[in-house]
Design a protein around this motif. Sequence first.
Motif, PDB file in Angstrom:
ATOM      1  N   SER A  20       0.830  -1.209   0.000  1.00  0.00           N
ATOM      2  CA  SER A  20       0.000   0.000   0.000  1.00  0.00           C
ATOM      3  C   SER A  20       0.859   1.251   0.000  1.00  0.00           C
ATOM      4  CB  SER A  20      -0.924  -0.003   1.226  1.00  0.00           C
ATOM      5  OG  SER A  20      -1.802  -1.098   1.191  1.00  0.00           O
ATOM      6  N   ASP A  21       1.952   1.245   0.761  1.00  0.00           N
ATOM      7  CA  ASP A  21       2.846   2.396   0.811  1.00  0.00           C
ATOM      8  C   ASP A  21       3.522   2.627  -0.536  1.00  0.00           C
ATOM      9  OD1 ASP A  21       2.160   2.677   3.445  1.00  0.00           O
ATOM     10  OD2 ASP A  21       4.035   1.897   4.258  1.00  0.00           O
ATOM     11  N   LYS A  22       3.920   1.559  -1.196  1.00  0.00           N
ATOM     12  CA  LYS A  22       4.548   1.687  -2.514  1.00  0.00           C
ATOM     13  C   LYS A  22       3.544   2.223  -3.533  1.00  0.00           C
ATOM     14  CE  LYS A  22       7.819  -1.956  -1.429  1.00  0.00           C
ATOM     15  NZ  LYS A  22       8.418  -3.254  -1.742  1.00  0.00           N
ATOM     16  N   ALA A  23       2.328   1.748  -3.457  1.00  0.00           N
ATOM     17  CA  ALA A  23       1.297   2.247  -4.361  1.00  0.00           C
ATOM     18  C   ALA A  23       1.030   3.723  -4.122  1.00  0.00           C
ATOM     19  CB  ALA A  23       0.010   1.442  -4.179  1.00  0.00           C
ATOM     20  N   ALA A  24       0.996   4.137  -2.862  1.00  0.00           N
ATOM     21  CA  ALA A  24       0.745   5.542  -2.542  1.00  0.00           C
ATOM     22  C   ALA A  24       1.871   6.424  -3.074  1.00  0.00           C
ATOM     23  CB  ALA A  24       0.601   5.709  -1.028  1.00  0.00           C
ATOM     24  N   TRP A  25       3.101   5.948  -2.971  1.00  0.00           N
ATOM     25  CA  TRP A  25       4.231   6.742  -3.469  1.00  0.00           C
ATOM     26  C   TRP A  25       4.153   6.859  -4.995  1.00  0.00           C
ATOM     27  CZ3 TRP A  25       8.425   6.617  -6.699  1.00  0.00           C
ATOM     28  CH2 TRP A  25       9.337   7.649  -6.522  1.00  0.00           C
ATOM     29  N   GLY A  30       2.706  11.255 -10.174  1.00  0.00           N
ATOM     30  CA  GLY A  30       2.068  11.719 -11.405  1.00  0.00           C
ATOM     31  C   GLY A  30       2.777  11.317 -12.683  1.00  0.00           C
ATOM     32  N   VAL A  31       3.419  10.157 -12.698  1.00  0.00           N
ATOM     33  CA  VAL A  31       4.133   9.681 -13.882  1.00  0.00           C
ATOM     34  C   VAL A  31       3.144   9.111 -14.898  1.00  0.00           C
ATOM     35  CG1 VAL A  31       5.768   7.926 -14.693  1.00  0.00           C
ATOM     36  CG2 VAL A  31       6.275   9.256 -12.633  1.00  0.00           C
ATOM     37  N   ASP A  32       3.341   9.427 -16.183  1.00  0.00           N
ATOM     38  CA  ASP A  32       2.450   8.932 -17.239  1.00  0.00           C
ATOM     39  C   ASP A  32       2.690   7.456 -17.553  1.00  0.00           C
ATOM     40  OD1 ASP A  32       1.101  11.464 -17.959  1.00  0.00           O
ATOM     41  OD2 ASP A  32       3.126  12.086 -18.527  1.00  0.00           O
ATOM     42  N   VAL A  33       3.950   7.043 -17.551  1.00  0.00           N
ATOM     43  CA  VAL A  33       4.299   5.660 -17.879  1.00  0.00           C
ATOM     44  C   VAL A  33       5.325   5.157 -16.875  1.00  0.00           C
ATOM     45  CG1 VAL A  33       5.151   4.067 -19.642  1.00  0.00           C
ATOM     46  CG2 VAL A  33       3.959   6.150 -20.337  1.00  0.00           C
ATOM     47  N   TRP A  34       4.927   4.180 -16.068  1.00  0.00           N
ATOM     48  CA  TRP A  34       5.852   3.529 -15.146  1.00  0.00           C
ATOM     49  C   TRP A  34       6.317   2.198 -15.731  1.00  0.00           C
ATOM     50  CZ3 TRP A  34       8.619   5.186 -11.320  1.00  0.00           C
ATOM     51  CH2 TRP A  34       8.171   6.183 -10.446  1.00  0.00           C
ATOM     52  N   LEU A  35       7.622   1.960 -15.690  1.00  0.00           N
ATOM     53  CA  LEU A  35       8.214   0.675 -16.043  1.00  0.00           C
ATOM     54  C   LEU A  35       8.709   0.068 -14.729  1.00  0.00           C
ATOM     55  CD1 LEU A  35      10.202   1.939 -19.146  1.00  0.00           C
ATOM     56  CD2 LEU A  35       7.873   1.021 -19.050  1.00  0.00           C
ATOM     57  N   LEU A  36       8.019  -0.966 -14.268  1.00  0.00           N
ATOM     58  CA  LEU A  36       8.195  -1.476 -12.916  1.00  0.00           C
ATOM     59  C   LEU A  36       8.782  -2.887 -12.922  1.00  0.00           C
ATOM     60  CD1 LEU A  36       4.731  -0.322 -11.527  1.00  0.00           C
ATOM     61  CD2 LEU A  36       6.939   0.826 -11.190  1.00  0.00           C
ATOM     62  N   ALA A  37       9.647  -3.168 -11.954  1.00  0.00           N
ATOM     63  CA  ALA A  37      10.238  -4.497 -11.818  1.00  0.00           C
ATOM     64  C   ALA A  37       9.782  -5.142 -10.514  1.00  0.00           C
ATOM     65  CB  ALA A  37      11.764  -4.406 -11.844  1.00  0.00           C
ATOM     66  N   GLU A  38       9.728  -6.468 -10.538  1.00  0.00           N
ATOM     67  CA  GLU A  38       9.335  -7.294  -9.389  1.00  0.00           C
ATOM     68  C   GLU A  38       7.969  -6.872  -8.852  1.00  0.00           C
ATOM     69  OE1 GLU A  38      12.272  -8.860  -6.693  1.00  0.00           O
ATOM     70  OE2 GLU A  38      13.838  -7.701  -7.694  1.00  0.00           O
ATOM     71  N   VAL A  39       6.961  -7.162  -9.657  1.00  0.00           N
ATOM     72  CA  VAL A  39       5.585  -6.777  -9.337  1.00  0.00           C
ATOM     73  C   VAL A  39       4.720  -8.033  -9.143  1.00  0.00           C
ATOM     74  CG1 VAL A  39       5.751  -4.578 -10.533  1.00  0.00           C
ATOM     75  CG2 VAL A  39       4.988  -6.593 -11.793  1.00  0.00           C
ATOM     76  N   HIS A  40       3.443  -7.811  -8.962  1.00  0.00           N
ATOM     77  CA  HIS A  40       2.454  -8.870  -8.787  1.00  0.00           C
ATOM     78  C   HIS A  40       1.344  -8.613  -9.800  1.00  0.00           C
ATOM     79  CE1 HIS A  40      -0.800 -11.193  -6.915  1.00  0.00           C
ATOM     80  NE2 HIS A  40       0.109 -11.799  -6.161  1.00  0.00           N
ATOM     81  N   ALA A  41       0.898  -9.659 -10.476  1.00  0.00           N
ATOM     82  CA  ALA A  41      -0.068  -9.501 -11.568  1.00  0.00           C
ATOM     83  C   ALA A  41      -1.386  -8.890 -11.109  1.00  0.00           C
ATOM     84  CB  ALA A  41      -0.321 -10.847 -12.239  1.00  0.00           C
ATOM     85  N   ASP A  42      -1.737  -9.071  -9.844  1.00  0.00           N
ATOM     86  CA  ASP A  42      -3.005  -8.538  -9.338  1.00  0.00           C
ATOM     87  C   ASP A  42      -2.857  -7.194  -8.634  1.00  0.00           C
ATOM     88  OD1 ASP A  42      -4.386 -10.719 -10.283  1.00  0.00           O
ATOM     89  OD2 ASP A  42      -4.269 -11.830  -8.396  1.00  0.00           O
ATOM     90  N   TRP A  43      -1.652  -6.673  -8.569  1.00  0.00           N
ATOM     91  CA  TRP A  43      -1.426  -5.392  -7.891  1.00  0.00           C
ATOM     92  C   TRP A  43      -1.997  -4.263  -8.747  1.00  0.00           C
ATOM     93  CZ3 TRP A  43       3.440  -1.999  -7.707  1.00  0.00           C
ATOM     94  CH2 TRP A  43       3.432  -1.173  -6.574  1.00  0.00           C
ATOM     95  N   ARG A  44      -2.657  -3.320  -8.123  1.00  0.00           N
ATOM     96  CA  ARG A  44      -3.241  -2.177  -8.820  1.00  0.00           C
ATOM     97  C   ARG A  44      -2.761  -0.891  -8.143  1.00  0.00           C
ATOM     98  NH1 ARG A  44      -4.209  -6.107 -11.333  1.00  0.00           N
ATOM     99  NH2 ARG A  44      -6.214  -6.876 -12.145  1.00  0.00           N
ATOM    100  N   PRO A  45      -1.512  -0.489  -8.359  1.00  0.00           N
ATOM    101  CA  PRO A  45      -0.994   0.678  -7.637  1.00  0.00           C
ATOM    102  C   PRO A  45      -1.731   1.972  -7.939  1.00  0.00           C
ATOM    103  CG  PRO A  45       0.519   0.011  -9.384  1.00  0.00           C
ATOM    104  CD  PRO A  45      -0.503  -1.069  -9.261  1.00  0.00           C
ATOM    105  N   ARG A  46      -2.342   2.059  -9.134  1.00  0.00           N
ATOM    106  CA  ARG A  46      -3.105   3.269  -9.461  1.00  0.00           C
ATOM    107  C   ARG A  46      -4.541   2.930  -9.883  1.00  0.00           C
ATOM    108  NH1 ARG A  46       0.769   7.313 -12.858  1.00  0.00           N
ATOM    109  NH2 ARG A  46       1.081   5.522 -14.239  1.00  0.00           N
ATOM    110  N   GLY A  47      -5.011   1.790  -9.369  1.00  0.00           N
ATOM    111  CA  GLY A  47      -6.399   1.410  -9.581  1.00  0.00           C
ATOM    112  C   GLY A  47      -6.698   0.779 -10.919  1.00  0.00           C
ATOM    113  N   ARG A  48      -5.689   0.469 -11.702  1.00  0.00           N
ATOM    114  CA  ARG A  48      -5.933  -0.163 -13.001  1.00  0.00           C
ATOM    115  C   ARG A  48      -4.974  -1.341 -13.167  1.00  0.00           C
ATOM    116  NH1 ARG A  48      -4.440   5.122 -14.298  1.00  0.00           N
ATOM    117  NH2 ARG A  48      -2.189   5.352 -14.308  1.00  0.00           N
TER     118      ARG A  48
END
Length: 258
Positions: A20-25, A30-48
Motif C-alpha cells: 500500500s505504501d509503494k502504491a501511494a508513493w 504523477g508519472v504517465d508511464v511507469w516501467l516497474l520491476a518485481e511486481v504482482h499480476a493482481d497489484w493495482r498501484p493506481r487502480g488499473r
Amino acid sequence: MLIGTWNVNLRSSITSTPASDKAAWIQHLGVDVWLLAEVHADWRPRGRELIVSPERQFDPGKQRWAGIDTCLPHVPLRTAGDPEHAGEESLVLARLQVDDAKLPTVLVACSVLPWKNPGDLWPRLPGGGQAEKFRHILDHHVRRIDSERQDGEPLIWGGDFNQHLNRPFEGATVEGQKALREGFSFLGLLVLTERAEHLDPGMYSIDHLAVSSCLVAGEQIAGVHRPAWEGRKLSDHPAYTAIVGLQTPCGRDGAASS
C-alpha cells in the motif's frame, strides 16, 4: 510525457502495508508511464490493471519480473517469442496511443536482466558465467523489441538491468557493460540514467531509462528518487524519472532525422 522506472521489490502480499505504501508513493508522483520491476499480476498501484510479463518459471503464480503501468491509451503486446527461452519471462511490451499527429504510437518495453546470483529464481538460464547469462537474456530482449517495432516508431525501454554503465561496478561485469551499450546503440537509444546515482553514494544506477533520440532535446539526466514512507525505505532500488516528448522528426529507426 513523464516516464519512470522503479524496482518496487514487491515480495509481500499485495494487501500488505508495504504494498500500500509503494502504491501511494507511485500515485503521488504523477508519472504517465511507469516501467516497474518485481511486481504482482493482481497489484493495482493506481487502480488499473498492470501490463505484466509472463509467468515466472520458479513460481507459476502471480509474481512477475516486469510490468507497465500507464494512464495513456495503449495496446498490450502479448505476442510471444520462443516460449522456451529464459528471456520471455522478464520482458513486457506495449504500444502507446499518443495524441499527436506527428507521433501516433510509441513502443514501450520493460526488462529485468540477470544479476550475479539469480539461482533457482531463474531456472531456464543457461550454464556459464554471469556475463554469458546476462548476454543470453539481453540479446533476446533486443531481438524481441526490434521485431515488434514499427518503422519510424520511437521506443522507450526501461527496467532493472542489473548493470552499471560506468565504474565502479558492484555485482556487474565489464562484459555486461559492453553488451548493454551495444544493445542501446543497436536500438538507437539515448540512456538517461547512465550517470544517475544508485541508492549507495558513489555508485551509478543499475536501473535504466533509454529512449529514442527524437524524444530528447539535448543532454538529459534522469531524476533520482529514494522512495520512503514514514521514515522507511520502500525498496532497495531508487526510482528514476524523466520528461520526454517529440523534439524532432523521427527517422525509420526512431532516431532524430533532419
